[in-house]
Motif scaffolding. Structure first.
Motif, PDB file in Angstrom:
ATOM      1  N   MET A 167       0.851  -1.178   0.000  1.00 51.40           N
ATOM      2  CA  MET A 167       0.000   0.000   0.000  1.00 51.40           C
ATOM      3  C   MET A 167       0.895   1.239   0.000  1.00 51.40           C
ATOM      4  SD  MET A 167      -2.957  -1.208   2.679  1.00 51.40           S
ATOM      5  CE  MET A 167      -1.877  -1.162   4.091  1.00 51.40           C
ATOM      6  N   ASN A 168       0.787   2.023  -1.034  1.00 51.61           N
ATOM      7  CA  ASN A 168       1.558   3.256  -1.174  1.00 51.61           C
ATOM      8  C   ASN A 168       0.634   4.467  -1.161  1.00 51.61           C
ATOM      9  OD1 ASN A 168       3.901   1.681  -1.494  1.00 51.61           O
ATOM     10  ND2 ASN A 168       3.645   1.599  -3.705  1.00 51.61           N
ATOM     11  N   SER A 169       1.202   5.613  -0.946  1.00 54.35           N
ATOM     12  CA  SER A 169       0.444   6.871  -0.964  1.00 54.35           C
ATOM     13  C   SER A 169      -0.807   6.761  -0.100  1.00 54.35           C
ATOM     14  CB  SER A 169       0.072   7.250  -2.396  1.00 54.35           C
ATOM     15  OG  SER A 169       1.216   7.374  -3.199  1.00 54.35           O
ATOM     16  N   LEU A 170      -0.629   6.294   1.114  1.00 52.97           N
ATOM     17  CA  LEU A 170      -1.766   6.058   1.991  1.00 52.97           C
ATOM     18  C   LEU A 170      -2.474   7.348   2.368  1.00 52.97           C
ATOM     19  CD1 LEU A 170      -0.189   3.238   4.131  1.00 52.97           C
ATOM     20  CD2 LEU A 170      -2.376   3.072   2.911  1.00 52.97           C
ATOM     21  N   LYS A 171      -3.792   7.222   2.514  1.00 55.81           N
ATOM     22  CA  LYS A 171      -4.651   8.351   2.862  1.00 55.81           C
ATOM     23  C   LYS A 171      -5.375   8.032   4.165  1.00 55.81           C
ATOM     24  CE  LYS A 171      -5.621   9.027  -2.070  1.00 55.81           C
ATOM     25  NZ  LYS A 171      -6.697   9.108  -3.097  1.00 55.81           N
ATOM     26  N   PRO A 172      -5.810   9.051   4.894  1.00 54.44           N
ATOM     27  CA  PRO A 172      -6.573   8.782   6.120  1.00 54.44           C
ATOM     28  C   PRO A 172      -7.802   7.900   5.865  1.00 54.44           C
ATOM     29  CG  PRO A 172      -5.875  11.060   6.075  1.00 54.44           C
ATOM     30  CD  PRO A 172      -5.495  10.472   4.752  1.00 54.44           C
ATOM     31  N   GLU A 173      -8.407   8.014   4.715  1.00 53.66           N
ATOM     32  CA  GLU A 173      -9.582   7.193   4.407  1.00 53.66           C
ATOM     33  C   GLU A 173      -9.244   5.725   4.168  1.00 53.66           C
ATOM     34  OE1 GLU A 173      -8.670  10.071   2.922  1.00 53.66           O
ATOM     35  OE2 GLU A 173      -9.123  10.031   0.765  1.00 53.66           O
ATOM     36  N   ASP A 174      -7.970   5.375   4.145  1.00 53.86           N
ATOM     37  CA  ASP A 174      -7.568   3.970   4.078  1.00 53.86           C
ATOM     38  C   ASP A 174      -7.572   3.312   5.458  1.00 53.86           C
ATOM     39  OD1 ASP A 174      -5.137   4.946   1.636  1.00 53.86           O
ATOM     40  OD2 ASP A 174      -7.051   3.931   1.253  1.00 53.86           O
ATOM     41  N   THR A 175      -7.806   4.107   6.487  1.00 53.13           N
ATOM     42  CA  THR A 175      -7.855   3.567   7.840  1.00 53.13           C
ATOM     43  C   THR A 175      -8.981   2.543   7.966  1.00 53.13           C
ATOM     44  OG1 THR A 175      -6.900   5.545   8.847  1.00 53.13           O
ATOM     45  CG2 THR A 175      -8.271   4.141  10.264  1.00 53.13           C
ATOM     46  N   ALA A 176      -8.637   1.342   8.411  1.00 54.80           N
ATOM     47  CA  ALA A 176      -9.618   0.262   8.507  1.00 54.80           C
ATOM     48  C   ALA A 176      -8.941  -0.976   9.076  1.00 54.80           C
ATOM     49  CB  ALA A 176     -10.203  -0.067   7.139  1.00 54.80           C
TER      50      ALA A 176
END
Length: 124
Positions: free
Chosen positions: A83-92
């Motif tokens: 997982m690259n360029s992670l965003k806060p919305e990837d939180t799970a």
């Protein structure tokens, strides 16, 4: 019977990278399609990525396409999600799952076995 165990989840800053792993055990684990799903707080579980039993076919959710890469090592029975360029919305909580049809399918009902999940938190 296939047992799945995820690892690699942790807290990471936005823009960072993380690699999740899923160890699959069971005599026929290599014959299964494998997938990653995730569930954010207060939301339903959603499809992330899938890979066929051979590793030739992959399928991604639009939200992660171009940022995440799914791969598998059938010799070691390991599924990975880079997982690259992670965003806060990837939180799970991220789950790996095994599909008895051997396909790269986004359909949750096609998955027969599930891991316990690993928490990924992306801070802004």
């Amino acid at each position: 019977q296939v047992q799945l165990a995820e690892s690699g989840g942790r807290l990471v800053q936005a823009g960072g990278a993380l690699r999740l792993s899923c160890a699959a055990s069971g005599r026929t684990a290599g014959n299964y399609g494998l997938g990653w799903f995730r569930q954010a707080p207060g939301k339903e579980r959603e499809f992330v990525a899938a890979i066929s039993w051979s590793g030739v076919t992959t399928y991604y959710a639009e939200a992660v396409k171009g940022r995440f890469t799914i791969s598998r090592d059938n010799a070691k029975n390991i599924l990975s999600l880079q997982m690259n360029s992670l965003k806060p919305e990837d939180t799970a909580v991220y789950y790996c799952a095994a599909d008895k049809f051997g396909l790269a399918t986004p359909r949750e009902p096609d998955y027969e076995y599930w891991g316990q999940g690993t928490q990924v938190t992306v801070s802004s």
